[in-house]
Scaffold this motif. Structure first.
Motif, short mmCIF file in Angstrom:
data_model
loop_
_atom_site.label_atom_id
_atom_site.label_comp_id
_atom_site.label_asym_id
_atom_site.label_seq_id
_atom_site.Cartn_x
_atom_site.Cartn_y
_atom_site.Cartn_z
N THR A 113 -5.22 7.91 2.63
CA THR A 113 -6.03 9.00 3.20
C THR A 113 -5.21 10.11 3.87
O THR A 113 -5.63 11.28 3.79
N PRO A 114 -4.05 9.81 4.50
CA PRO A 114 -3.28 10.96 5.02
C PRO A 114 -2.87 11.92 3.90
O PRO A 114 -2.92 13.14 4.08
N VAL A 115 -2.52 11.35 2.75
CA VAL A 115 -2.16 12.19 1.60
C VAL A 115 -3.38 12.98 1.14
O VAL A 115 -3.30 14.20 0.87
N MET A 116 -4.53 12.33 1.10
CA MET A 116 -5.74 13.01 0.63
C MET A 116 -6.16 14.11 1.60
O MET A 116 -6.63 15.17 1.18
N ARG A 117 -5.98 13.87 2.88
CA ARG A 117 -6.29 14.93 3.87
C ARG A 117 -5.35 16.12 3.71
O ARG A 117 -5.78 17.26 3.74
N ALA A 129 0.84 -1.20 0.00
CA ALA A 129 0.00 0.00 0.00
C ALA A 129 0.87 1.25 0.00
O ALA A 129 0.65 2.19 -0.77
N SER A 130 1.92 1.26 0.84
CA SER A 130 2.83 2.42 0.87
C SER A 130 3.55 2.58 -0.47
O SER A 130 3.75 3.71 -0.93
N MET A 147 -13.78 10.95 6.36
CA MET A 147 -13.13 11.75 5.31
C MET A 147 -14.02 12.87 4.78
O MET A 147 -13.61 13.65 3.93
N VAL A 148 -15.26 12.96 5.31
CA VAL A 148 -16.18 13.95 4.75
C VAL A 148 -15.65 15.38 4.95
O VAL A 148 -15.80 16.24 4.09
N ARG A 149 -14.97 15.60 6.07
CA ARG A 149 -14.44 16.95 6.31
C ARG A 149 -13.32 17.31 5.35
O ARG A 149 -13.03 18.49 5.15
N TYR A 170 -5.55 -1.39 4.11
CA TYR A 170 -4.15 -0.96 4.04
C TYR A 170 -4.00 0.22 3.08
O TYR A 170 -3.32 1.20 3.38
N LEU A 171 -4.64 0.12 1.93
CA LEU A 171 -4.48 1.19 0.92
C LEU A 171 -5.21 2.46 1.37
O LEU A 171 -4.70 3.57 1.20
N THR A 172 -6.39 2.29 1.96
CA THR A 172 -7.13 3.45 2.47
C THR A 172 -6.31 4.13 3.57
O THR A 172 -6.17 5.36 3.61
#
Ligand SMILES: NC(=O)c1ccc[n+]([C@@H]2O[C@H](COP(=O)([O-])OP(=O)(O)OC[C@H]3O[C@@H](n4cnc5c(N)ncnc54)[C@H](O)[C@@H]3O)[C@@H](O)[C@H]2O)c1
Length: 315
Positions: free
Chosen positions: A134-138, A78-79, A192-194, A128-130
């Motif tokens: 998600t830190p990148v997407m945030r 995933a990483s 993740m909505v925020r 694992y992929l989420t």
């Protein structure tokens, strides 16, 4: 694809080398997205590999597509996929968790080893992929990637199955993993909505090597197989591309089904009837009587997904 709906977006698609995943890769790419095609090219039970498969599909998707041919079902993989996207595309807009394997076995005959392999491959891999993406997407949301001050974008789509919503004979491990993906989708959507990232669940029906594998046990199943074989996976890709587009900016936490040119939204489990008591001595017997009177008519039958969706598809 008439419109470049996803121009400038980048996507990771697990299981992108065959069937539904391949159709999704091609549709996202033709809508303008850069795509990582992640697929080992393994057999349907997860054994073996063919590292040329992801490269072949990536090539079909054009110059902005890249292959990742290692097994995706580990935090390390995933990483690596996230790093590949960051190094080459400078961000991640879309994550499609589509990879799955099958190791069917009735609950009283299947093996714990197959259970572990299927749950890890079909459910844990999506977590694992989420978890890695998600830190990148945030960060992209906080730091206004791409769209100046207005970056409000991100999509996670988990490819589930009606086997996880209805159940099907022999699919305890697969159906449980797909039911788990439903929970992962809901919680990802909430958390993740925020950051303006949506998460949705898509239960597909389409011709692939999975439908080729169905061994009909009776006339009804033979008919189901015959019908499923006529459904192109591109209908699934069409729904996924819509969910990735700006039109679906506010669509999140939902469970869709797609069967040819038929797209449906599933209800999600909520209480439909209740019994209560103020009796301090609410015995099992009294509770049983209340269940019979007030809840029994709401029980769900044991129809399998094959039985529930055995009508002519619109293809
Ligand atoms: N075809 C259907 O009607 C149907 C019905 C319900 C659900 N689904 C779901 O749709 C998705 C796609 O299914 P399909 O029918 O296209 O199947 P498929 O077997 O044709 O494609 C799945 C791909 O995932 C890859 N894959 C599996 N595990 C992997 C791993 N650990 N690492 C890398 N690659 C891996 C396989 O190599 C394969 O190419 C799956 O999640 C499946 O459960 C399909």
């Amino acid at each position: 694809m008439s419109d470049m709906l996803l121009e400038g977006r980048s996507a990771i698609v697990t299981g992108g080398g065959r069937g539904i995943g391949e159709a999704i890769c091609e549709e996202l790419a033709s809508a303008g997205a850069s795509v990582i095609v992640a697929d080992t090219g393994g057999a349907i039970d997860g054994s073996g590999e063919d590292s040329a498969l992801a490269a072949t599909v990536a090539k079909k998707c054009g110059a902005r597509a890249l292959p990742y041919s290692k097994n995706i079902a580990s935090p390390k993989a995933a990483s690596e996929m996230v790093k590949l996207a960051m190094d080459h595309f400078a961000g991640i807009d879309i994550v499609i968790n589509c990879a799955a394997i099958l190791r069917d076995g009735l609950v009283f005959k299947g093996s714990p080893r197959d259970w572990d392999a299927v749950v890890k491959n079909n459910l844990s891999s999506a977590y694992y992929l989420t978890n890695a993406a998600t830190p990148v997407m945030r960060d992209q949301f906080k730091n206004a990637r791409g769209d100046g001050n207005n970056y409000t974008w991100g999509r996670i789509i988990n490819i589930g199955s009606t086997a996880g919503l209805y159940g099907n004979f022999g699919q305890a491990n697969y159906g449980s993993a797909k039911a788990g993906l439903f929970g992962l989708t809901r919680i990802t959507a909430m958390e993740m909505v925020r950051s303006q990232v949506t998460a949705n669940y898509v239960a597909p029906f389409a011709h692939s090597r999975v439908t080729d594998m169905i061994q009909p046990a009776n006339q009804e199943q033979a008919q189901y197989k015959d019908r499923a074989m006529r459904i192109s996976p591109y209908h699934v890709a069409n729904l996924v591309t819509y969910l990735c587009s700006d039109q679906a900016n506010d669509v999140t936490g939902q469970v869709f089904g797609v069967r040819g040119r038929e797209v449906f939204i599933f209800s999600q489990p909520r209480p439909v009837a209740t019994v209560t008591s103020t009796d301090a001595n609410w015995t099992p017997e009294k509770l049983g009587e209340a269940v019979d009177v007030n809840l029994r008519s709401h029980f769900t039958d044991l129809a399998t997904d094959l039985e529930a969706f055995n009508t002519d598809p619109i293809v």
